[in-house]
Every structure is written in C-alpha cells, then in structure tokens.
Enzyme design. Sequence first.
Site, PDB file in Angstrom:
ATOM      1  N   ARG A   1      -4.640   4.422  13.273  1.00 48.15           N
ATOM      2  CA  ARG A   1      -4.703   4.546  11.890  1.00 48.15           C
ATOM      3  C   ARG A   1      -5.750   3.613  11.344  1.00 48.15           C
ATOM      4  O   ARG A   1      -5.644   2.420  11.491  1.00 48.15           O
ATOM      5  CB  ARG A   1      -3.393   4.568  11.181  1.00 48.15           C
ATOM      6  CG  ARG A   1      -3.562   4.330   9.606  1.00 48.15           C
ATOM      7  CD  ARG A   1      -2.125   3.980   9.053  1.00 48.15           C
ATOM      8  NE  ARG A   1      -1.070   5.053   8.813  1.00 48.15           N
ATOM      9  CZ  ARG A   1       0.410   4.607   8.616  1.00 48.15           C
ATOM     10  NH1 ARG A   1       0.575   3.459   8.926  1.00 48.15           N
ATOM     11  NH2 ARG A   1       1.098   5.751   8.840  1.00 48.15           N
ATOM     12  N   PRO A   2      -6.801   3.805  10.382  1.00 47.87           N
ATOM     13  CA  PRO A   2      -7.550   2.908   9.743  1.00 47.87           C
ATOM     14  C   PRO A   2      -6.712   1.808   9.028  1.00 47.87           C
ATOM     15  O   PRO A   2      -5.793   1.990   8.237  1.00 47.87           O
ATOM     16  CB  PRO A   2      -8.431   3.713   8.761  1.00 47.87           C
ATOM     17  CG  PRO A   2      -8.216   5.084   9.018  1.00 47.87           C
ATOM     18  CD  PRO A   2      -6.909   5.380   9.866  1.00 47.87           C
TER      19      PRO A   2
ATOM     20  N   LYS B   1       2.363  -0.043  -4.832  1.00 47.29           N
ATOM     21  CA  LYS B   1       3.541  -0.756  -4.931  1.00 47.29           C
ATOM     22  C   LYS B   1       3.547  -2.048  -5.422  1.00 47.29           C
ATOM     23  O   LYS B   1       4.301  -2.506  -6.353  1.00 47.29           O
ATOM     24  CB  LYS B   1       4.435  -0.489  -3.659  1.00 47.29           C
ATOM     25  CG  LYS B   1       4.509   0.846  -3.012  1.00 47.29           C
ATOM     26  CD  LYS B   1       5.628   1.549  -4.014  1.00 47.29           C
ATOM     27  CE  LYS B   1       7.138   1.104  -4.089  1.00 47.29           C
ATOM     28  NZ  LYS B   1       8.105   1.696  -4.597  1.00 47.29           N
TER      29      LYS B   1
ATOM     30  N   THR C   1       8.622  -2.037  -1.217  1.00 50.34           N
ATOM     31  CA  THR C   1       8.336  -2.138   0.193  1.00 50.34           C
ATOM     32  C   THR C   1       7.951  -3.648   0.469  1.00 50.34           C
ATOM     33  O   THR C   1       7.307  -4.483  -0.091  1.00 50.34           O
ATOM     34  CB  THR C   1       7.614  -1.276   0.533  1.00 50.34           C
ATOM     35  OG1 THR C   1       7.081  -1.449   1.869  1.00 50.34           O
ATOM     36  CG2 THR C   1       6.165  -1.190  -0.222  1.00 50.34           C
ATOM     37  N   ASP C   2       8.265  -4.029   2.010  1.00 47.27           N
ATOM     38  CA  ASP C   2       7.707  -5.109   2.496  1.00 47.27           C
ATOM     39  C   ASP C   2       6.173  -5.061   2.651  1.00 47.27           C
ATOM     40  O   ASP C   2       5.512  -6.020   3.047  1.00 47.27           O
ATOM     41  CB  ASP C   2       8.356  -5.541   3.761  1.00 47.27           C
ATOM     42  CG  ASP C   2       8.366  -4.404   4.921  1.00 47.27           C
ATOM     43  OD1 ASP C   2       7.738  -3.209   4.650  1.00 47.27           O
ATOM     44  OD2 ASP C   2       8.861  -4.813   5.965  1.00 47.27           O
ATOM     45  N   GLU C   3       5.592  -3.740   2.586  1.00 52.38           N
ATOM     46  CA  GLU C   3       4.161  -3.574   2.928  1.00 52.38           C
ATOM     47  C   GLU C   3       3.410  -4.221   1.976  1.00 52.38           C
ATOM     48  O   GLU C   3       2.096  -4.402   2.013  1.00 52.38           O
ATOM     49  CB  GLU C   3       3.868  -2.122   2.961  1.00 52.38           C
ATOM     50  CG  GLU C   3       4.487  -1.432   4.066  1.00 52.38           C
ATOM     51  CD  GLU C   3       4.222   0.010   4.558  1.00 52.38           C
ATOM     52  OE1 GLU C   3       3.029   0.475   4.285  1.00 52.38           O
ATOM     53  OE2 GLU C   3       4.884   0.862   4.784  1.00 52.38           O
TER      54      GLU C   3
ATOM     55  N   TYR D   1      -1.310   2.951  -0.623  1.00 54.78           N
ATOM     56  CA  TYR D   1       0.173   3.014  -1.010  1.00 54.78           C
ATOM     57  C   TYR D   1       0.764   1.531  -1.159  1.00 54.78           C
ATOM     58  O   TYR D   1       1.285   1.305  -2.127  1.00 54.78           O
ATOM     59  CB  TYR D   1       0.754   3.382   0.341  1.00 54.78           C
ATOM     60  CG  TYR D   1       2.320   3.228   0.288  1.00 54.78           C
ATOM     61  CD1 TYR D   1       3.079   3.670  -0.696  1.00 54.78           C
ATOM     62  CD2 TYR D   1       2.977   2.523   1.267  1.00 54.78           C
ATOM     63  CE1 TYR D   1       4.659   3.439  -0.724  1.00 54.78           C
ATOM     64  CE2 TYR D   1       4.551   2.235   1.237  1.00 54.78           C
ATOM     65  CZ  TYR D   1       5.220   2.620   0.106  1.00 54.78           C
ATOM     66  OH  TYR D   1       6.345   2.404   0.200  1.00 54.78           O
TER      67      TYR D   1
ATOM     68  N   LEU E   1       7.708   8.761  11.106  1.00 53.06           N
ATOM     69  CA  LEU E   1       7.699   8.499  12.413  1.00 53.06           C
ATOM     70  C   LEU E   1       9.107   9.041  13.101  1.00 53.06           C
ATOM     71  O   LEU E   1       8.833   9.837  14.184  1.00 53.06           O
ATOM     72  CB  LEU E   1       7.481   6.969  12.736  1.00 53.06           C
ATOM     73  CG  LEU E   1       7.578   6.741  14.305  1.00 53.06           C
ATOM     74  CD1 LEU E   1       6.277   7.269  14.898  1.00 53.06           C
ATOM     75  CD2 LEU E   1       7.723   5.123  14.552  1.00 53.06           C
TER      76      LEU E   1
END
Length: 355
Positions: free
Chosen positions: A290-291, A162, A133-135, A158, A198
């Site tokens: 969201r925190p 990853k 993921t790009d996260e 998360y 979402l």
Amino acid sequence: MRLLVTGGAGFIGSALVRQVVRETGAPLLNLDKLTYAGDLDAVAEVAGHPAYRFAQVDLADTEAVRAAVESFAPTAIVHLAAETHVDRSIDDPAAFIQSNIVGTFNLLEAAHAYWRALPDDQRAAFRLLHVSTDEVYGALGAEGAFAEDSPYQPNSPYSASKAAADHLVRAWHHTYGLPTLITNCSNNFGPYQYPEKLIPLMIRAALAGQPLPVYGQGRQVRDWLYVEDHVRALLTVLERGKPGETYVVGGRNERPNIEVVEAICDLLDELLPDASHAPHRRLISFVPDRPGHDQRYAIDPSKLMDELGWRPREGFQSGLLKTVRWYLEHPEWGHGALAAGRLGLGWARSGRAGA
Ligand code: NAD
C-alpha cells in the site's frame, strides 16, 4: 448514566452498545449515519430493549446533531463515528474530512451548547470521550512504543483526519472547559468487523479457498486488541479518566501481519480439519505494498493500567480463537457487503488487504 454513542452501528461502537445495554440497562442513544460500514444487525440483540434507542443521523448535519443531543440529554457521549478504512481514505479523502473533522466539530458544538446550560452538578459530571487511533502518531521503527506524549505525525488521509479531530476535542477542553477525554487505541479485532479489514477478510477468503493477499512481505507490525477489551477500556476511562487527558490503549500484542494471517490459517486447520483448502497457509499470496504503508505501531498502555487499573482479559491467541469461531458460526455476516462489491480496495483493485 444516559449514554449517547456515535457510530454504534459500527464494529467497536456496536460492541460498546451491546455491552452497556446488556450489563447496565442504562438509557442509550445510538446515533449513526449507517454508512456502508454501519449495520444494525450488529445491535440486533439489544434492539428491543426498552433502554435502547437508535437515530439515523449524519454528524455532518449540524441541526440534526444539535437536536439529538438536546432531546436525549446525555450524561456522557462516546464518540466513535468515523470513516475508518485507510485504503478508502487514499481513494476518496473527502468523506473523511466531512465525517471525521466536520462531524466531530458539530458534535463538540452541540455538546458544548448543551453542557453549558446544565445545572452545576450535572455540568461537573458530564463527559465526552473521543475515540481515536494510534495511527495519529505515524509509524515507529523497530524499537519503542507510542505513549500519551508521542508527537502527532499522521501519514494517511484517515489518520490526518483523526488527528484533526483529536486537536479539536483538546481545544474544546482547553478553551471552553468541556470535560473531554481522548483515547488512542491500536488495531482492534473481534466479531462484527466489516469484512474489508484484515482479519475478517482473511478468514472469509480462507474459507472460500481464495488467495490470502498480504501487502508487501507482511512485515508491517500492528499491536492487536480484542474489541471487548477496548470497550472495557473506554468504560474505564469514562468512569475514572481525568478530563483533558489522553489515554493510549493497547494489549501489548505486537505481531507482523504475516504472523496474524498464519495464525488464522493454523486455527482454521485445527477447527476445520477436513477443509479441502487445508493447510490454509498455502493460500497466502504477497501483493505490492500500500502507498505510504506505516511500518510499525506499538502501544505502551502503562498510564491506563497504572492510573486507572485497566487490564485486557484476552491475549492475542485467545481473542483470535474467539474471533475465528465467531466468523465460522456467522457465515452470513458481511455477506451483503461482499456481494455488493463494497470493499474499500479501490486505489488498486487487486484484492489487497491491510490493517
Ligand atoms: P467502523 O467503520 O466499523 O464503524 C464506523 C461507524 O460510524 C459506522 O457505523 C458508520 O455508519 C458510522 N459513521 C461514519 N460516518 C458517520 C457520520 N458522518 N455520521 C454518523 N455516523 C457515521 O469503525 P470502527 O472500526 O468501529 O471504529 C470506531 C472508531 O474507533 C473510529 O473513530 C476509529 O477511528 C476508532 N478506532 C478504530 C480502531 C480499529 O482497529 N477498528 C482502532 C482505534 C481506533
């Protein structure tokens, strides 16, 4: 090609499985634990195909993973299995460590042992593609985009899990020569997505006339890619990518979350002009953020486009239209999950949705 797909009962994995079996008929083993997010309905259309096999295996089970790899004898592995929902990782990170880090380690060990024993020509052709993921790159400010050389700065449990998996994959290439590839993709959308994410969450709530809970003011920006374009990118990287390399994947479709929700509302107004909840935008409600919510993600997919020739076929609007239509035509999808209350919104059970 003999393809072993992990996580093939999930959202992106099932799209890959459907596309490969439908278009190539190549032997394919779908290896999946069937967590709350895995659903064999998503691969029902290929379940009877002679090329398709399914094995219920937890990647945390070292011996089962080894046996599956050895007995199927793949020419390539595409690794998608993971715990994927950020809100759940805030609530209960342990499963993310097990599946995403230990699971990836077990798969690498099994693949390495299998690959090492192959004849030279098969060893040279073998590939392991790790889907990430790009996260892992953290959050961007108002400018710029993630590329292959962006520094790792994961912010959630998360994305940290990853990132750890990405580093293991990279190390197995550099240390042992295993021909691995890594892709880091932006947010996906499309059919068969678990209803906690979402876009499906908003469509479902809007159809029921329920409030559409948007974090903060919905100003967080995500870069959206239609899932079938992601699958085509994965197959392109598998076929033409250079072992040891990373490719970031995105469709240059940046949108603040609020605009995504508004676009869904407008499409529902068009497709269901007689709906009693129309105009659907009036269902939008803002809830506390969201925190640690990352502000913006964006991808510069130039390397994938210029070196490997990949192009997305769908724009945001055309992909969203297909997606909304699909959920309207499949009202049964995700119903079981919702009825069982299996939505990952636990850190504050107030009906929030994030991407
Ligand atoms: P998903 O949550 O819909 O599906 C994940 C699948 O993995 C499920 O079928 C689940 O049963 C399986 N799984 C989980 N833990 C397992 C384990 N220990 N052993 C075997 N199977 C296990 O996820 P998705 O949205 O399809 O994402 C697939 C991959 O793509 C993930 O690795 C994710 O990090 C990555 N990714 C997703 C997105 C996105 O927007 N959805 C974007 C970029 C990257």
